[in-house]
Design an enzyme around this catalytic site. Sequence first.
Site, PDB file in Angstrom:
ATOM      1  CB  THR A 126      -0.850   0.009   1.388  1.00  0.00           C
ATOM      2  OG1 THR A 126      -1.671   1.345   1.389  1.00  0.00           O
ATOM      3  CG2 THR A 126      -0.207  -0.429   2.513  1.00  0.00           C
ATOM      4  CD  GLU A 128      -2.235   5.334   4.529  1.00  0.00           C
ATOM      5  OE1 GLU A 128      -1.387   5.412   5.567  1.00  0.00           O
ATOM      6  OE2 GLU A 128      -2.736   6.232   4.106  1.00  0.00           O
ATOM      7  CE1 TYR A 150      -3.987  -1.747   5.790  1.00  0.00           C
ATOM      8  CE2 TYR A 150      -3.159   0.419   4.922  1.00  0.00           C
ATOM      9  CZ  TYR A 150      -3.687  -0.771   4.825  1.00  0.00           C
ATOM     10  OH  TYR A 150      -3.637  -1.325   3.404  1.00  0.00           O
ATOM     11  CE  LYS A 154      -2.101  -4.440   3.832  1.00  0.00           C
ATOM     12  NZ  LYS A 154      -2.434  -5.269   2.920  1.00  0.00           N
TER      13      LYS A 154
HETATM   14  P1  NAP Z   1     -11.479  -4.914   2.194  1.00  0.00           P
HETATM   15  O1  NAP Z   1     -12.516  -4.610   1.441  1.00  0.00           O
HETATM   16  O2  NAP Z   1     -11.486  -4.340   3.411  1.00  0.00           O
HETATM   17  O3  NAP Z   1     -11.129  -6.325   2.312  1.00  0.00           O
HETATM   18  C1  NAP Z   1     -10.375  -6.951   3.168  1.00  0.00           C
HETATM   19  C2  NAP Z   1     -10.655  -8.529   3.194  1.00  0.00           C
HETATM   20  O4  NAP Z   1      -9.820  -9.164   4.013  1.00  0.00           O
HETATM   21  C3  NAP Z   1     -11.942  -9.015   3.640  1.00  0.00           C
HETATM   22  O5  NAP Z   1     -12.396  -9.873   2.589  1.00  0.00           O
HETATM   23  C4  NAP Z   1     -12.086  -9.711   4.767  1.00  0.00           C
HETATM   24  O6  NAP Z   1     -12.846 -10.524   5.251  1.00  0.00           O
HETATM   25  C5  NAP Z   1     -10.657 -10.281   4.943  1.00  0.00           C
HETATM   26  N1  NAP Z   1      -9.977 -10.452   5.995  1.00  0.00           N
HETATM   27  C6  NAP Z   1      -9.898  -9.458   7.120  1.00  0.00           C
HETATM   28  N2  NAP Z   1      -9.122  -9.899   8.231  1.00  0.00           N
HETATM   29  C7  NAP Z   1      -8.787 -11.549   7.954  1.00  0.00           C
HETATM   30  C8  NAP Z   1      -8.206 -12.477   8.585  1.00  0.00           C
HETATM   31  N3  NAP Z   1      -7.572 -12.403   9.572  1.00  0.00           N
HETATM   32  N4  NAP Z   1      -8.213 -13.672   7.878  1.00  0.00           N
HETATM   33  C9  NAP Z   1      -8.608 -13.819   6.547  1.00  0.00           C
HETATM   34  N5  NAP Z   1      -9.269 -12.601   5.996  1.00  0.00           N
HETATM   35  C10 NAP Z   1      -9.400 -11.675   6.510  1.00  0.00           C
HETATM   36  O7  NAP Z   1     -10.149  -4.284   1.434  1.00  0.00           O
HETATM   37  P2  NAP Z   1      -9.938  -4.023   0.039  1.00  0.00           P
HETATM   38  O8  NAP Z   1     -10.114  -2.427  -0.373  1.00  0.00           O
HETATM   39  O9  NAP Z   1     -10.445  -5.096  -0.767  1.00  0.00           O
HETATM   40  O10 NAP Z   1      -8.329  -4.402  -0.112  1.00  0.00           O
HETATM   41  C11 NAP Z   1      -7.744  -5.483  -0.389  1.00  0.00           C
HETATM   42  C12 NAP Z   1      -6.285  -5.568   0.195  1.00  0.00           C
HETATM   43  O11 NAP Z   1      -5.553  -4.450  -0.618  1.00  0.00           O
HETATM   44  C13 NAP Z   1      -6.164  -5.532   1.584  1.00  0.00           C
HETATM   45  O12 NAP Z   1      -5.075  -6.047   1.873  1.00  0.00           O
HETATM   46  C14 NAP Z   1      -5.709  -3.708   1.683  1.00  0.00           C
HETATM   47  O13 NAP Z   1      -5.145  -3.648   2.853  1.00  0.00           O
HETATM   48  C15 NAP Z   1      -5.034  -3.578   0.465  1.00  0.00           C
HETATM   49  N6  NAP Z   1      -4.914  -2.304  -0.058  1.00  0.00           N
HETATM   50  C16 NAP Z   1      -6.196  -1.602  -0.378  1.00  0.00           C
HETATM   51  C17 NAP Z   1      -6.015  -0.566  -1.098  1.00  0.00           C
HETATM   52  C18 NAP Z   1      -7.457   0.098  -1.398  1.00  0.00           C
HETATM   53  O14 NAP Z   1      -7.516   1.539  -1.726  1.00  0.00           O
HETATM   54  N7  NAP Z   1      -8.627  -0.580  -1.639  1.00  0.00           N
HETATM   55  C19 NAP Z   1      -4.902   0.210  -1.471  1.00  0.00           C
HETATM   56  C20 NAP Z   1      -3.749  -0.557  -1.054  1.00  0.00           C
HETATM   57  C21 NAP Z   1      -3.880  -1.479  -0.450  1.00  0.00           C
HETATM   58  P3  NAP Z   1     -14.044 -10.377   6.181  1.00  0.00           P
HETATM   59  O15 NAP Z   1     -15.334 -10.289   5.194  1.00  0.00           O
HETATM   60  O16 NAP Z   1     -14.196 -11.633   7.033  1.00  0.00           O
HETATM   61  O17 NAP Z   1     -14.198  -9.355   6.992  1.00  0.00           O
HETATM   62  O1  F7E Z   2      -9.165   8.026   3.976  1.00  0.00           O
HETATM   63  C1  F7E Z   2      -9.619  11.491   5.347  1.00  0.00           C
HETATM   64  C2  F7E Z   2      -8.500  10.418   6.181  1.00  0.00           C
HETATM   65  O2  F7E Z   2     -10.138   6.084   5.209  1.00  0.00           O
HETATM   66  C3  F7E Z   2      -8.750   8.794   3.126  1.00  0.00           C
HETATM   67  C4  F7E Z   2      -7.451   2.175   2.679  1.00  0.00           C
HETATM   68  O3  F7E Z   2      -7.779   1.178   1.580  1.00  0.00           O
HETATM   69  O4  F7E Z   2      -6.228   3.542   1.264  1.00  0.00           O
HETATM   70  C5  F7E Z   2      -7.135   3.576   2.344  1.00  0.00           C
HETATM   71  O5  F7E Z   2      -6.582   4.133   3.368  1.00  0.00           O
HETATM   72  C6  F7E Z   2      -8.292  10.358   3.589  1.00  0.00           C
HETATM   73  C7  F7E Z   2      -7.580  10.135   5.060  1.00  0.00           C
HETATM   74  O6  F7E Z   2      -8.575   5.702   3.180  1.00  0.00           O
HETATM   75  C8  F7E Z   2     -12.752  11.301   7.014  1.00  0.00           C
HETATM   76  O7  F7E Z   2      -7.958  11.196   7.213  1.00  0.00           O
HETATM   77  C9  F7E Z   2     -11.489  12.846   6.277  1.00  0.00           C
HETATM   78  O8  F7E Z   2      -6.662  11.259   4.886  1.00  0.00           O
HETATM   79  O9  F7E Z   2     -10.791   6.668   2.849  1.00  0.00           O
HETATM   80  P1  F7E Z   2      -9.834   6.440   3.698  1.00  0.00           P
HETATM   81  P2  F7E Z   2      -6.873   5.731   3.669  1.00  0.00           P
HETATM   82  O10 F7E Z   2      -6.703   5.902   4.949  1.00  0.00           O
HETATM   83  O11 F7E Z   2      -6.232   6.523   2.657  1.00  0.00           O
HETATM   84  C10 F7E Z   2      -4.822   3.015   1.136  1.00  0.00           C
HETATM   85  C11 F7E Z   2      -4.020   3.183   0.355  1.00  0.00           C
HETATM   86  C12 F7E Z   2      -4.821   1.624   2.158  1.00  0.00           C
HETATM   87  O12 F7E Z   2      -3.966   0.723   2.005  1.00  0.00           O
HETATM   88  C13 F7E Z   2      -6.176   1.445   3.025  1.00  0.00           C
HETATM   89  O13 F7E Z   2      -6.200   0.217   3.140  1.00  0.00           O
HETATM   90  O14 F7E Z   2      -9.480  10.817   4.072  1.00  0.00           O
HETATM   91  N1  F7E Z   2     -10.865  11.752   6.074  1.00  0.00           N
HETATM   92  N2  F7E Z   2     -12.727  12.379   6.829  1.00  0.00           N
HETATM   93  C14 F7E Z   2     -11.685  10.728   6.176  1.00  0.00           C
HETATM   94  N3  F7E Z   2     -11.532   9.335   6.377  1.00  0.00           N
HETATM   95  C15 F7E Z   2     -12.467   8.481   6.693  1.00  0.00           C
HETATM   96  N4  F7E Z   2     -12.389   7.385   6.444  1.00  0.00           N
HETATM   97  N5  F7E Z   2     -13.694   9.099   7.179  1.00  0.00           N
HETATM   98  C16 F7E Z   2     -13.947  10.261   7.297  1.00  0.00           C
HETATM   99  O15 F7E Z   2     -14.853  10.730   7.820  1.00  0.00           O
END
Ligand code: NAP
Ligand code: F7E
Length: 344
Positions: A126, A128, A150, A154
Amino acid sequence: MQKTALVTGVTGQDGAYLSRYLLQRGYRVVGAHRATSIHSRSRLACLGIEEHIEYVDMDLVELASVLRVVEAVRPDEIYNLAAQSFVGRSFEQPVYTADVDALGVTRLLEAIRTVNSGIRFYQASTSEMFGCALHAPQTEETPFFPRNPYGVAKLYAHWITANYRDAYGIHASSGILYNHESPLRGREFVTRKITSQLALIKYGRQKELALGNIDAKRDWGFAGDYVEGMWRMLQSDKSASYVLATGQAHTVREFAQISAAELGLDLVWEGKGIHERGIDRKSGKTIITIDPEFYRPTEVETLVGSPCKAEQTLGWKRHVSFEELVGMMAHADDQLARDGTYSF
Ligand code: NAP
Ligand code: F7E
């Protein structure tokens, strides 16, 4: 011969889009999820693929469960998408986040090493990990500086993936993905929080949307584009790390502004800091407020990535623009708010 892919986190946003992509390419897709999964299979049902996937129970915190699954499924490729992925929650549950997001990856890599070191592995890294990034746009060479539990977890996972690549010759790649969103995004993330709650406000089913730091900037792309990049990484001859991003950053404020417009709301801003408000010009009502509860103890203010390496080496390209993404999410939530049916 038909390939088998094991997709962890199959119930999540990316799990759904990746599974659909792999099924379209003729894969046998085995989806791993926890028996206690809160999301069940509603995202997979939404894409019409729920019945086309085989399911296995697996929790990344349990080595025996991971080993058993890898042994039984005998996959050609493993896509590790499972994680506690919400940054906000990682401050409340740092130990659990590390167990799943960091050590969980070691458990999977150990299972690969034990069962068949020829299995190709994708790790969901990520942006992050860059956190307080030293320069912009970030590339695969940018130093890491995570700002939350987080990102720290990661980063461990990222390095252990690289270590198993070097130490044991495992084809293990990391995708350093920037925020990618869709109508299937969890409603705790800011993009979907905005589109789902503004849609409810439009239909009079909610009064206000409370947000945190609306000046934070993120590089937002469409999840459907990003899962193709994951697959391309595992088809490449050499395993490596790749940034997948759009190269453009937008503020949370801009995301809210465009969402409101897509939903037919005319949003204007008044005030400063925690007193700032978003007002619907037509009705004169306050529809957005600022609540410090949503501020993070340490914030990542800006992230923007360069997808050059992935574009040049893998031939990956994103297709959906920022404006198209916001429109897609706002219209999907408009329909859900009108019909009153939310399953994820
Ligand atoms: P998500 O919607 O939160 O899905 C996460 C998945 O992980 C869910 O299916 C959840 O299953 C499963 N999980 C959580 N804890 C687990 C455990 N202990 N054992 C097995 N499964 C578990 O995330 P996503 O947005 O699809 O992202 C997919 C991956 O990419 C994640 O690793 C995330 O950190 C990474 N990532 C996401 C983004 C983004 O912007 N979306 C960016 C960079 C990296 P349950 O249904 O059981 O909760
Ligand atoms: O926040 C700001 C918050 O929670 C984005 C995950 O998929 O992307 C995701 O992480 C920004 C942050 O995503 C609210 O402070 C303002 O600056 O949507 P987010 P994230 O933290 O960027 C990365 C790449 C991952 O890997 C992660 O798994 O938005 N923000 N107001 C808020 N965020 C939330 N959630 N809620 C608010 O009310």
